[in-house]
Design a protein around this motif. Structure first.
Motif, PDB file in Angstrom:
ATOM      1  N   ALA A  59       0.939  -1.263  -0.103  1.00 45.38           N
ATOM      2  CA  ALA A  59      -0.060  -0.062  -0.003  1.00 45.38           C
ATOM      3  C   ALA A  59       0.934   1.282   0.043  1.00 45.38           C
ATOM      4  CB  ALA A  59      -1.063   0.011   1.295  1.00 45.38           C
ATOM      5  N   TRP A  60       0.405   2.147  -0.694  1.00 47.61           N
ATOM      6  CA  TRP A  60       1.193   3.673  -0.560  1.00 47.61           C
ATOM      7  C   TRP A  60       0.485   4.492   0.357  1.00 47.61           C
ATOM      8  CZ3 TRP A  60       0.770   8.888  -2.163  1.00 47.61           C
ATOM      9  CH2 TRP A  60       2.410   9.321  -2.481  1.00 47.61           C
ATOM     10  N   LEU A 160      -0.307  -1.533  14.287  1.00 50.41           N
ATOM     11  CA  LEU A 160       0.632  -2.516  14.583  1.00 50.41           C
ATOM     12  C   LEU A 160       1.964  -1.680  15.199  1.00 50.41           C
ATOM     13  CD1 LEU A 160       0.776  -3.923  10.998  1.00 50.41           C
ATOM     14  CD2 LEU A 160      -0.149  -5.233  13.043  1.00 50.41           C
TER      15      LEU A 160
HETATM   16  N1  NAP Z   1       1.334  -0.389   9.858  1.00 46.66           N
HETATM   17  C1  NAP Z   1       0.109  -0.587  10.388  1.00 46.66           C
HETATM   18  O1  NAP Z   1      -0.173  -0.236  11.906  1.00 46.66           O
HETATM   19  C2  NAP Z   1      -1.156  -0.937   9.696  1.00 46.66           C
HETATM   20  C3  NAP Z   1      -2.367  -0.949   9.855  1.00 46.66           C
HETATM   21  C4  NAP Z   1      -3.436  -1.234   9.544  1.00 46.66           C
HETATM   22  C5  NAP Z   1      -3.385  -1.855   8.276  1.00 46.66           C
HETATM   23  N2  NAP Z   1      -2.040  -1.755   7.529  1.00 46.66           N
HETATM   24  C6  NAP Z   1      -1.836  -2.306   6.427  1.00 46.66           C
HETATM   25  O2  NAP Z   1      -0.971  -3.308   6.170  1.00 46.66           O
HETATM   26  C7  NAP Z   1      -0.362  -3.373   4.886  1.00 46.66           C
HETATM   27  C8  NAP Z   1       1.382  -3.453   5.639  1.00 46.66           C
HETATM   28  O3  NAP Z   1       1.334  -2.266   6.279  1.00 46.66           O
HETATM   29  P1  NAP Z   1       3.001  -1.801   6.504  1.00 46.66           P
HETATM   30  O4  NAP Z   1       3.047  -0.935   7.891  1.00 46.66           O
HETATM   31  O5  NAP Z   1       3.812  -3.175   6.567  1.00 46.66           O
HETATM   32  O6  NAP Z   1       3.415  -0.915   5.496  1.00 46.66           O
HETATM   33  P2  NAP Z   1       4.829  -0.421   4.987  1.00 46.66           P
HETATM   34  O7  NAP Z   1       5.836  -0.771   6.165  1.00 46.66           O
HETATM   35  O8  NAP Z   1       4.685   1.194   4.457  1.00 46.66           O
HETATM   36  O9  NAP Z   1       5.244  -1.183   3.641  1.00 46.66           O
HETATM   37  C9  NAP Z   1       4.342  -1.006   2.497  1.00 46.66           C
HETATM   38  C10 NAP Z   1       5.259  -2.030   1.437  1.00 46.66           C
HETATM   39  O10 NAP Z   1       4.359  -1.595   0.279  1.00 46.66           O
HETATM   40  C11 NAP Z   1       5.252  -1.590  -0.728  1.00 46.66           C
HETATM   41  N3  NAP Z   1       4.752  -0.800  -1.759  1.00 46.66           N
HETATM   42  C12 NAP Z   1       4.857   0.531  -1.868  1.00 46.66           C
HETATM   43  N4  NAP Z   1       4.438   0.903  -2.937  1.00 46.66           N
HETATM   44  C13 NAP Z   1       4.770  -0.027  -4.065  1.00 46.66           C
HETATM   45  C14 NAP Z   1       4.651  -0.160  -5.345  1.00 46.66           C
HETATM   46  N5  NAP Z   1       4.400   0.984  -6.301  1.00 46.66           N
HETATM   47  N6  NAP Z   1       4.922  -1.544  -5.849  1.00 46.66           N
HETATM   48  C15 NAP Z   1       4.966  -2.555  -5.235  1.00 46.66           C
HETATM   49  N7  NAP Z   1       5.116  -2.412  -3.832  1.00 46.66           N
HETATM   50  C16 NAP Z   1       4.886  -1.246  -3.259  1.00 46.66           C
HETATM   51  C17 NAP Z   1       6.473  -1.348  -0.200  1.00 46.66           C
HETATM   52  O11 NAP Z   1       7.738  -1.593  -0.924  1.00 46.66           O
HETATM   53  P3  NAP Z   1       9.026  -0.734  -0.800  1.00 46.66           P
HETATM   54  O12 NAP Z   1       9.794  -1.123   0.330  1.00 46.66           O
HETATM   55  O13 NAP Z   1       9.938  -1.227  -2.226  1.00 46.66           O
HETATM   56  O14 NAP Z   1       8.693   0.518  -1.162  1.00 46.66           O
HETATM   57  C18 NAP Z   1       6.422  -1.891   1.149  1.00 46.66           C
HETATM   58  O15 NAP Z   1       6.860  -3.320   0.878  1.00 46.66           O
HETATM   59  C19 NAP Z   1      -0.704  -2.125   4.503  1.00 46.66           C
HETATM   60  O16 NAP Z   1      -1.682  -2.638   3.230  1.00 46.66           O
HETATM   61  C20 NAP Z   1      -1.321  -1.120   5.340  1.00 46.66           C
HETATM   62  O17 NAP Z   1      -2.299  -0.485   4.682  1.00 46.66           O
HETATM   63  C21 NAP Z   1      -0.924  -1.401   8.405  1.00 46.66           C
END
Ligand code: NAP
Length: 312
Positions: A59-60, A160
């Motif tokens: 997600a972005w 998280l």
């Molecule tokens: N963190 C939280 O508290 C939380 C809460 C609720 C929901 N979520 C959901 O859980 C999921 C993971 O969250 P997270 O915190 O681990 O997110 P994150 O650390 O921001 O990681 C985002 C990931 O998406 C990839 N990404 C972004 N743009 C991309 C593109 N154009 N093509 C392919 N990959 C791309 C990134 O790859 P690069 O490293 O190469 O940029 C990275 O691996 C997301 O869907 C988020 O909405 C997270």
């Protein structure tokens, strides 16, 4: 099992891939360098593998006020990524179960944050676009279920936390920002200024608890949404007090800036369904999770807490 993970380089993706590999799965771990999901053909190199599961985590987005400042780009990029991954699933991997991440932001804050309301009402204005791209992802899964008979699950995490968060300077989720500010106050005597009056409430889920729950329930959750959270929330002041106790900083030295953006006043998932599906779920106590997270901050002090010029 053969498993493809998008967003594998992120905070959650790293923890998920580690758990999958350690239980013996064969994992295709993709970040944007391996497959830029904004491109429609980005997943074609993986057509010849027959996957059992697809975890779509990419997600972005960022925390803080990022969604307020980037709604147009968020709409384009997240819709592109989700559409391309869903299309690839349907055309190339219809045997796979598709597992996506929802968000608590998708809920209307005026309603109970229970799964049956995931698409009801209106998400908070500041997260409106991001919330709707997540709703559309779920609607895509529902549509592919209806028309093509594909199988899916959507897990909705509360915020998280735990070791292994970003160290690249992006905006941080509130708990990491709190730890960073309080540690800097302790280490460098910088003023600790928190946004809002500190009475806004938040819920956390320890990253390994989320991964364990999701892995346990991925096989059995069929074509549904499931919240995964701790089921209780605390005020920012409470979190700040626990961090102060841990690092030895005077809580009364903290200043609260009520002019700053704080988002929703309260955000706590209803986890009745989770408790029903996973009755023996044991969550990491908050103080223990925070302690491990603070220890990780200290290990990465040079990246997370660099001394700025002129600091005492
Ligand atoms: N963190 C939280 O508290 C939380 C809460 C609720 C929901 N979520 C959901 O859980 C999921 C993971 O969250 P997270 O915190 O681990 O997110 P994150 O650390 O921001 O990681 C985002 C990931 O998406 C990839 N990404 C972004 N743009 C991309 C593109 N154009 N093509 C392919 N990959 C791309 C990134 O790859 P690069 O490293 O190469 O940029 C990275 O691996 C997301 O869907 C988020 O909405 C997270």
């Amino acid at each position: 099992m053969q498993i493809l993970v998008t967003g594998a380089t992120g905070f959650l993706g790293t923890a998920l891939c580690r758990a999958l590999v350690s239980r013996g799965d064969t994992v295709t771990a993709l970040g944007s360098r391996q497959a830029d999901l904004r491109q429609p053909t980005s997943l074609e190199p993986f057509n010849n593998t027959r996957y059992d599961l697809i975890y779509h985590l990419a997600a972005w987005t960022q925390a803080g006020d990022f969604c307020l400042r980037h709604p147009g780009e968020q709409w384009i990029i997240n819709q592109q990524m989700n559409t391309h991954v869903l299309t690839w699933w349907q055309k190339s991997q219809p045997q796979a179960k598709f597992i996506s991440m929802g968000t608590s932001c998708s809920y209307d804050p005026g309603m109970p944050l229970a799964e049956e309301h995931y698409l009801d009402g209106t998400p908070i204005d500041s997260l409106f676009t991001y919330a709707h791209t997540k709703r559309m992802l779920y609607i895509g899964q529902l549509a592919f279920r209806k028309q093509f008979g594909l199988r899916f699950a959507t897990f909705v995490p509360s915020t998280l936390y735990g070791p292994g968060y970003h160290t690249d300077g992006r905006q941080m989720h509130f708990i990491f920002d709190l730890i960073r500010k309080i540690l800097r106050g302790k280490l460098y005597n910088e003023p600790v200024i928190l946004w809002g009056d500190g009475h806004q409430k938040r819920e956390l889920i320890y990253i390994d608890d989320f991964v364990t729950s999701m892995l346990r329930l991925s096989p059995s959750l069929e074509n549904e949404v499931l919240n995964i959270g701790a089921g209780e929330e605390f005020s920012i002041r409470h979190f700040a007090q626990l961090i102060c106790d841990n690092v030895g900083y005077d809580f009364n030295a903290i200043r609260f800036d009520t002019t700053k953006y704080v988002g929703a006043k309260s955000k706590c998932l209803d986890i009745t369904k989770l408790r029903h599906l996973y009755p023996d779920l044991r969550l990491t106590p908050l103080s223990e999770g925070l302690s491990r997270t603070i220890a990780w901050f200290r290990e990465h002090e040079s990246k997370l807490l660099p001394r700025t010029q002129g600091a005492a």
